[in-house]
Motif scaffolding. Sequence first.
Motif, short mmCIF file in Angstrom:
data_model
loop_
_atom_site.label_atom_id
_atom_site.label_comp_id
_atom_site.label_asym_id
_atom_site.label_seq_id
_atom_site.Cartn_x
_atom_site.Cartn_y
_atom_site.Cartn_z
N THR A 28 32.32 23.98 0.80
CA THR A 28 33.45 23.54 1.61
C THR A 28 33.24 22.11 2.04
O THR A 28 32.14 21.73 2.48
N VAL A 29 34.28 21.30 1.91
CA VAL A 29 34.25 19.91 2.34
C VAL A 29 35.11 19.78 3.58
O VAL A 29 36.28 20.21 3.58
N ALA A 30 34.54 19.22 4.64
CA ALA A 30 35.26 19.10 5.90
C ALA A 30 35.02 17.72 6.50
O ALA A 30 34.14 16.96 6.06
N VAL A 31 35.82 17.39 7.50
CA VAL A 31 35.67 16.14 8.25
C VAL A 31 35.46 16.48 9.72
O VAL A 31 36.23 17.26 10.30
N LEU A 32 34.40 15.93 10.29
CA LEU A 32 34.12 16.11 11.71
C LEU A 32 34.73 14.95 12.48
O LEU A 32 34.46 13.78 12.18
N HIS A 33 35.55 15.26 13.47
CA HIS A 33 36.17 14.23 14.30
C HIS A 33 35.32 14.08 15.57
O HIS A 33 35.32 14.97 16.43
N LEU A 34 34.61 12.95 15.66
CA LEU A 34 33.69 12.72 16.77
C LEU A 34 34.29 11.74 17.78
O LEU A 34 34.90 10.74 17.40
N LYS A 35 34.07 12.03 19.03
CA LYS A 35 34.40 11.12 20.12
C LYS A 35 33.09 10.56 20.66
O LYS A 35 32.22 11.31 21.10
N VAL A 36 32.93 9.24 20.61
CA VAL A 36 31.69 8.59 21.05
C VAL A 36 32.00 7.70 22.25
O VAL A 36 32.86 6.82 22.17
N ASP A 40 28.26 -4.08 24.74
CA ASP A 40 28.90 -3.53 23.54
C ASP A 40 27.86 -2.96 22.58
O ASP A 40 26.71 -3.42 22.52
N LEU A 41 28.30 -1.97 21.80
CA LEU A 41 27.49 -1.42 20.72
C LEU A 41 28.22 -1.68 19.40
O LEU A 41 29.37 -1.25 19.23
N GLY A 42 27.56 -2.38 18.48
CA GLY A 42 28.11 -2.58 17.15
C GLY A 42 27.52 -1.55 16.21
O GLY A 42 26.43 -1.75 15.66
N LEU A 43 28.21 -0.43 16.04
CA LEU A 43 27.69 0.69 15.26
C LEU A 43 27.56 0.29 13.79
O LEU A 43 28.52 -0.14 13.16
N ASN A 44 26.34 0.45 13.24
CA ASN A 44 26.08 0.17 11.83
C ASN A 44 25.94 1.44 11.00
O ASN A 44 26.41 1.51 9.87
N SER A 102 27.27 5.26 6.89
CA SER A 102 27.31 3.82 7.15
C SER A 102 28.74 3.45 7.53
O SER A 102 29.65 3.55 6.71
N ASN A 103 28.91 3.07 8.78
CA ASN A 103 30.25 2.82 9.28
C ASN A 103 30.19 1.74 10.35
O ASN A 103 29.56 1.92 11.38
N SER A 104 30.80 0.60 10.08
CA SER A 104 30.79 -0.50 11.04
C SER A 104 31.92 -0.33 12.04
O SER A 104 33.10 -0.43 11.69
N THR A 105 31.56 -0.03 13.27
CA THR A 105 32.53 0.18 14.33
C THR A 105 32.01 -0.43 15.62
O THR A 105 30.83 -0.26 15.95
N LYS A 106 32.86 -1.13 16.32
CA LYS A 106 32.47 -1.68 17.61
C LYS A 106 32.91 -0.74 18.72
O LYS A 106 34.07 -0.31 18.77
N ILE A 107 31.97 -0.41 19.60
CA ILE A 107 32.27 0.41 20.77
C ILE A 107 32.08 -0.48 21.99
O ILE A 107 30.97 -0.89 22.31
N ASP A 108 33.18 -0.81 22.65
CA ASP A 108 33.13 -1.71 23.80
C ASP A 108 32.28 -1.12 24.92
O ASP A 108 32.09 0.10 25.01
N LYS A 109 31.77 -2.00 25.77
CA LYS A 109 30.99 -1.53 26.91
C LYS A 109 31.83 -0.59 27.76
O LYS A 109 33.02 -0.84 28.03
N GLY A 119 33.23 1.95 26.88
CA GLY A 119 34.43 2.31 26.14
C GLY A 119 34.23 3.54 25.27
O GLY A 119 33.14 4.13 25.21
N ILE A 120 35.31 3.94 24.59
CA ILE A 120 35.33 5.15 23.75
C ILE A 120 35.81 4.78 22.36
O ILE A 120 36.72 3.96 22.19
N SER A 121 35.18 5.38 21.35
CA SER A 121 35.60 5.19 19.97
C SER A 121 35.61 6.55 19.27
O SER A 121 34.91 7.48 19.69
N TYR A 122 36.41 6.64 18.21
CA TYR A 122 36.52 7.89 17.45
C TYR A 122 36.05 7.65 16.03
O TYR A 122 36.41 6.65 15.40
#
Length: 316
Positions: free
Chosen positions: A195-203, A210-214, A233-240, A242-245
């Motif tokens: 089974t292939v699924a996608v997990l929706h995460l709230k960080v 700030d956190l620059g997620l690598n 491997s996913n480049s996402t900025k999470i503000d201080k 703050g919340i990112s998905y």
Amino acid sequence: MASSGTYEVVERHVKDKDHKKDEDKGGFIEKVKDFIHDIGEKIEEAIGFGKPTADVAAVHIPHINLDKADIVVDVLIKNPNPVPIPLIDINYLIESDGRKLVSGLIPDAGTIHAHGEETVKIPVNLVYDDIKNTYDDIKPGSIVPYRIKVDLIVDVPVFGRLTLPLEKTGEIPIPYKPDIDLEKIKFRRFSFEETVAVLHLKVENKNDFDLGLNSLDYEVWLSDVSIGGAELSNSTKIDKNGISYIDIPITFRPKDFGSALWDMIRGKGTGYTLKGHINADTPFGAMNLPISREGGTTRLKKNKEDGGDDDDDDEE
């Protein structure tokens, strides 16, 4: 009476003579001292002795995590003298708002080459528990100002032992781990074998920077059964503060973990545990921060065309 007067004259003459001898002796010693001093100045001028100089060139944080920060202070020392000079001791102190965070002594720190310069590295280990246990107002996730004080003690010919005081100011973080929720699981392809699924995460970033997620590595358990993990491997900025998905893919075998999946398919929540690490860039350097969530409850995200609600939320 005459003999008495003669005696007084002789005594006075002897005293004057002794006093003159003392003056001559004192004058001779002073002349010798002046001569030696003049010779020293001539040698200093001829050979070129001088006082060394020093400066804090940089402050690095090569490693930082939730427990401690490894700090390296680079001190550039210049020796203008024709002979090497020993660096006897290094005293250092790191304080914040006048309060000591850490201090130490490095003895016999090496030698500075003649007519040369050396960058001396001072390693400092800052343990966060020691700070938080001492100062209640310093909280995880905050940024605190610091002042580094360094005393270099050197031994220079002609000048003798000298102390070179240095200072440097800056800021250092007290990091806090991000809060993470597995809000939903959406199936892309379903079968009992794979089974292939996608997990929706709230960080949620609970830091004042700030956190620059690598990248992110993780493992997921449903009802205490591991359904697998991966590295993303996913480049996402999470503000201080703050919340990112983040959506992360996962592949697993439903037949391996019993009734947990069926509870989700029927619309019932199922317990989950998620553990892993986030690798992120920060203004203070790279950080590898743990993420974990235990005892959460999640449910299947159904497609609207299947008659389900597309906005099921995470239950606590």
